[in-house]
Design a protein around this motif. Sequence first.
Motif, mmCIF file in Angstrom:
data_model
loop_
_atom_site.group_PDB
_atom_site.id
_atom_site.type_symbol
_atom_site.label_atom_id
_atom_site.label_comp_id
_atom_site.label_asym_id
_atom_site.label_seq_id
_atom_site.Cartn_x
_atom_site.Cartn_y
_atom_site.Cartn_z
ATOM 1 N N LEU A 1 0.832 -1.197 0.000
ATOM 2 C CA LEU A 1 0.000 0.000 0.000
ATOM 3 C C LEU A 1 0.872 1.255 0.000
ATOM 4 O O LEU A 1 1.935 1.276 0.619
ATOM 5 C CB LEU A 1 -0.909 0.015 1.235
ATOM 6 C CG LEU A 1 -1.805 -1.213 1.446
ATOM 7 C CD1 LEU A 1 -2.700 -0.997 2.653
ATOM 8 C CD2 LEU A 1 -2.633 -1.495 0.205
ATOM 9 N N VAL A 2 0.404 2.288 -0.673
ATOM 10 C CA VAL A 2 1.137 3.554 -0.683
ATOM 11 C C VAL A 2 0.715 4.385 0.523
ATOM 12 O O VAL A 2 -0.408 4.274 1.018
ATOM 13 C CB VAL A 2 0.876 4.349 -1.985
ATOM 14 C CG1 VAL A 2 1.352 3.557 -3.191
ATOM 15 C CG2 VAL A 2 -0.596 4.703 -2.123
ATOM 16 N N HIS A 3 1.633 5.221 0.997
ATOM 17 C CA HIS A 3 1.275 6.106 2.100
ATOM 18 C C HIS A 3 0.384 7.230 1.581
ATOM 19 O O HIS A 3 0.666 7.842 0.554
ATOM 20 C CB HIS A 3 2.516 6.700 2.765
ATOM 21 C CG HIS A 3 2.181 7.639 3.890
ATOM 22 N ND1 HIS A 3 2.365 9.000 3.806
ATOM 23 C CD2 HIS A 3 1.651 7.410 5.115
ATOM 24 C CE1 HIS A 3 1.967 9.570 4.925
ATOM 25 N NE2 HIS A 3 1.544 8.621 5.740
ATOM 26 N N ASN A 4 -0.715 7.489 2.281
ATOM 27 C CA ASN A 4 -1.647 8.551 1.900
ATOM 28 C C ASN A 4 -1.826 9.482 3.099
ATOM 29 O O ASN A 4 -2.416 9.098 4.104
ATOM 30 C CB ASN A 4 -2.992 7.956 1.485
ATOM 31 C CG ASN A 4 -3.950 9.004 0.921
ATOM 32 O OD1 ASN A 4 -3.750 10.201 1.096
ATOM 33 N ND2 ASN A 4 -4.982 8.553 0.241
ATOM 34 N N PRO A 5 -1.330 10.723 3.008
ATOM 35 C CA PRO A 5 -1.446 11.638 4.152
ATOM 36 C C PRO A 5 -2.833 12.250 4.309
ATOM 37 O O PRO A 5 -3.120 12.871 5.336
ATOM 38 C CB PRO A 5 -0.422 12.726 3.820
ATOM 39 C CG PRO A 5 -0.363 12.735 2.322
ATOM 40 C CD PRO A 5 -0.568 11.306 1.898
ATOM 41 N N ASP A 6 -3.715 12.088 3.293
ATOM 42 C CA ASP A 6 -5.034 12.715 3.370
ATOM 43 C C ASP A 6 -6.045 11.895 2.583
ATOM 44 O O ASP A 6 -6.104 11.961 1.356
ATOM 45 C CB ASP A 6 -4.983 14.151 2.827
ATOM 46 C CG ASP A 6 -6.297 14.907 3.023
ATOM 47 O OD1 ASP A 6 -7.238 14.315 3.597
ATOM 48 O OD2 ASP A 6 -6.370 16.075 2.612
ATOM 49 N N PHE A 7 -6.861 11.124 3.294
ATOM 50 C CA PHE A 7 -7.880 10.293 2.638
ATOM 51 C C PHE A 7 -9.008 11.128 2.028
ATOM 52 O O PHE A 7 -9.838 10.603 1.287
ATOM 53 C CB PHE A 7 -8.490 9.308 3.642
ATOM 54 C CG PHE A 7 -7.504 8.339 4.230
ATOM 55 C CD1 PHE A 7 -6.702 7.563 3.413
ATOM 56 C CD2 PHE A 7 -7.387 8.203 5.599
ATOM 57 C CE1 PHE A 7 -5.801 6.647 3.955
ATOM 58 C CE2 PHE A 7 -6.483 7.308 6.156
ATOM 59 C CZ PHE A 7 -5.687 6.528 5.333
ATOM 60 N N ASN A 8 -9.037 12.424 2.329
ATOM 61 C CA ASN A 8 -10.053 13.318 1.792
ATOM 62 C C ASN A 8 -9.481 14.259 0.734
ATOM 63 O O ASN A 8 -10.110 15.263 0.394
ATOM 64 C CB ASN A 8 -10.671 14.141 2.923
ATOM 65 C CG ASN A 8 -11.316 13.268 3.981
ATOM 66 O OD1 ASN A 8 -12.268 12.551 3.706
ATOM 67 N ND2 ASN A 8 -10.781 13.309 5.200
ATOM 68 N N GLY A 9 -8.325 13.900 0.215
ATOM 69 C CA GLY A 9 -7.666 14.742 -0.772
ATOM 70 C C GLY A 9 -7.826 14.212 -2.180
ATOM 71 O O GLY A 9 -8.915 13.851 -2.618
ATOM 72 N N ALA A 10 -6.704 14.131 -2.891
ATOM 73 C CA ALA A 10 -6.732 13.753 -4.301
ATOM 74 C C ALA A 10 -7.256 12.342 -4.508
ATOM 75 O O ALA A 10 -7.941 12.050 -5.491
ATOM 76 C CB ALA A 10 -5.337 13.896 -4.903
ATOM 77 N N THR A 11 -6.921 11.430 -3.608
ATOM 78 C CA THR A 11 -7.374 10.044 -3.705
ATOM 79 C C THR A 11 -7.590 9.481 -2.311
ATOM 80 O O THR A 11 -6.980 9.947 -1.333
ATOM 81 C CB THR A 11 -6.355 9.183 -4.463
ATOM 82 O OG1 THR A 11 -6.826 7.826 -4.544
ATOM 83 C CG2 THR A 11 -5.009 9.172 -3.762
ATOM 84 N N GLN A 12 -8.442 8.497 -2.217
ATOM 85 C CA GLN A 12 -8.683 7.847 -0.928
ATOM 86 C C GLN A 12 -7.749 6.671 -0.711
ATOM 87 O O GLN A 12 -7.536 6.237 0.425
ATOM 88 C CB GLN A 12 -10.142 7.377 -0.863
ATOM 89 C CG GLN A 12 -10.613 6.965 0.519
ATOM 90 C CD GLN A 12 -12.013 6.382 0.500
ATOM 91 O OE1 GLN A 12 -12.250 5.310 -0.045
ATOM 92 N NE2 GLN A 12 -12.955 7.098 1.095
ATOM 93 N N GLU A 13 -7.169 6.141 -1.771
ATOM 94 C CA GLU A 13 -6.417 4.890 -1.699
ATOM 95 C C GLU A 13 -5.107 5.047 -0.948
ATOM 96 O O GLU A 13 -4.404 6.048 -1.088
ATOM 97 C CB GLU A 13 -6.153 4.356 -3.104
ATOM 98 C CG GLU A 13 -5.598 2.947 -3.136
ATOM 99 C CD GLU A 13 -5.769 2.294 -4.498
ATOM 100 O OE1 GLU A 13 -5.587 1.073 -4.576
ATOM 101 O OE2 GLU A 13 -6.088 2.998 -5.470
ATOM 102 N N GLY A 14 -4.785 4.040 -0.138
ATOM 103 C CA GLY A 14 -3.509 4.022 0.555
ATOM 104 C C GLY A 14 -3.685 3.825 2.047
ATOM 105 O O GLY A 14 -4.773 3.538 2.553
ATOM 106 N N ILE A 15 -2.575 3.977 2.771
ATOM 107 C CA ILE A 15 -2.551 3.757 4.217
ATOM 108 C C ILE A 15 -2.064 5.025 4.896
ATOM 109 O O ILE A 15 -1.193 5.737 4.373
ATOM 110 C CB ILE A 15 -1.647 2.547 4.567
ATOM 111 C CG1 ILE A 15 -1.860 2.112 6.017
ATOM 112 C CG2 ILE A 15 -0.183 2.826 4.273
ATOM 113 C CD1 ILE A 15 -1.238 0.755 6.341
#
Length: 538
Positions: free
Chosen positions: A168-182
């Motif tokens: 999984l890719v790190h995602n600093p903001d699930f409400n940003g450009a994409t929801q995908e990631g951790i």
Amino acid sequence: MDEYDYVVVGAGSAGCVVANRLSASGHYRVALLEAGGSDLNFWVRMPIGYGKAFYHDTLNWKYLSEPVPGFGGRQSYWPRGKVLGGSSSINAMVFIRGQAEDFDEWRALGNPGWSYEDVLPAFKRLENNLSGADQWRGQDGPVTVTNIEKVVHPLCANYLAGGQEAGLVHNPDFNGATQEGIGIYQITTRHGFRCSAATAYLAPARRRHNLNVLKSAQATRLLFDGKRATGVEYRQGGETRQIRARREVILSAGAVNTPQLLQLSGVGDPALLKRHGIAVVHAASGVGRNLQDHIGFDHLYRSRRPTLNDVLRPWWGRLMVGLRYVLTQSGPLSLSVNQGGGFFRTSPAHTRPNMQLYFSPVSYTRALPGRRALMSPDPFSGFLVGVSNCHPTSRGELAIRSADPFAAPEIQPNYLSTEEDVQELLEAAHFLRRLSRTGPMREIIESEIRPGTGITGDEELIADIRERSGSVFHPCGTCAMGPDAATAVVDARLRVHGLDGLRVVDASIFPRITSGNLNAPTLMVGEKGAEMILTDAG
């Protein structure tokens, strides 16, 4: 008899928004009816207090479903807020909007004005994101959204590293450009206190002379003049009273109480209404149908390192963190236990994430499915990693069991009634096993407690899923929005098909459940609904 321009039923997530926005100009008199009482309660205001509020006799409707065949005949516990702020006053505070594709699907189902491009301005308008504004996020709204990355439990670092090792890719903001990631969840808190819809929208509006908030006022039926809604009958202080709406009645009582009130008022399936001796005002077979909810399960582990169990279990630990919270509004009691999060695809066949992840540095091996005593975890170091489905295909229904407005309705969610739902949760169970075998997770896992390493085959894992899964408390869809009055309950402007002067503005209008926690999209529906009402009023 009292008379207002607008009567709003339900001071929950959407109802608080609607009451605030409709009363803001001062041009309209607005009444807001709430069956519950004040939100000035310690277990409401302290963030981790939702563990107590989940089972509180006066803050919570404490519904139980009918026995669910897909759960082997188990019932599912359904906490719903019975207090100012509704379920936003007792939820886990995780702020998730949903995927852009969710709202584009709403539009594709025949609901103009509900694509992601259409709803994004409402999402930005409602939030005060403390991390700042950008093309996706807002900073000037009433709902405070807090980034907790710097204060989460240290074990979250192992969870994040393990997830990335698992692909999984790190995602600093699930409400940003994409929801995908951790990543780490953002939560609706302000200065260490819960920021509910009541805090964000209702508290500043209650000073207005044109807004009247009626607490402990349970609506018992809608009043009609032919096909036009004209008011609401309610029970307060042992007396039955009526209130009139010159312009509109707005139902914001939630995915359970809104369809229940419609059916009690003669709007629903004629066969159901006649069975309970209720005169049919309007035949609407979609009322109570299309029930959707996310379900999930946890894998629980004994930890090699200290977890929140070591702080919250002993009396001296609770005293220490309690004093810290009272003095500084910080520490574990100022957070949700759902700290790490994520969204992933259980197989390459999915074009977008279909599963949500939760990492909680705490464990409850003695708790029944769906029940967690947050302040009384296991007496050893433990933690859990959970999953819930983003796009369940199972559909349930809700129906009154009598003409008594104080009787809980029959709720049959039909969880795990489709093979698709079973298989993707099985795939999620295999992912959790893969995650647990990563280097960073092996560093902290002493042993797997549930389901246990002896459970390995697909059939055994499916049996465990049926035995231990439970609702994650996201019911919606029971008064679905759509163009076909034969199946949908409201149109794209949230007006009830076939009736005048009546709208539904809450999570019951979702035609399809959104990906992730439902409070943020429900707040958005409140914003959109209020905007439509004001526009239509000229």
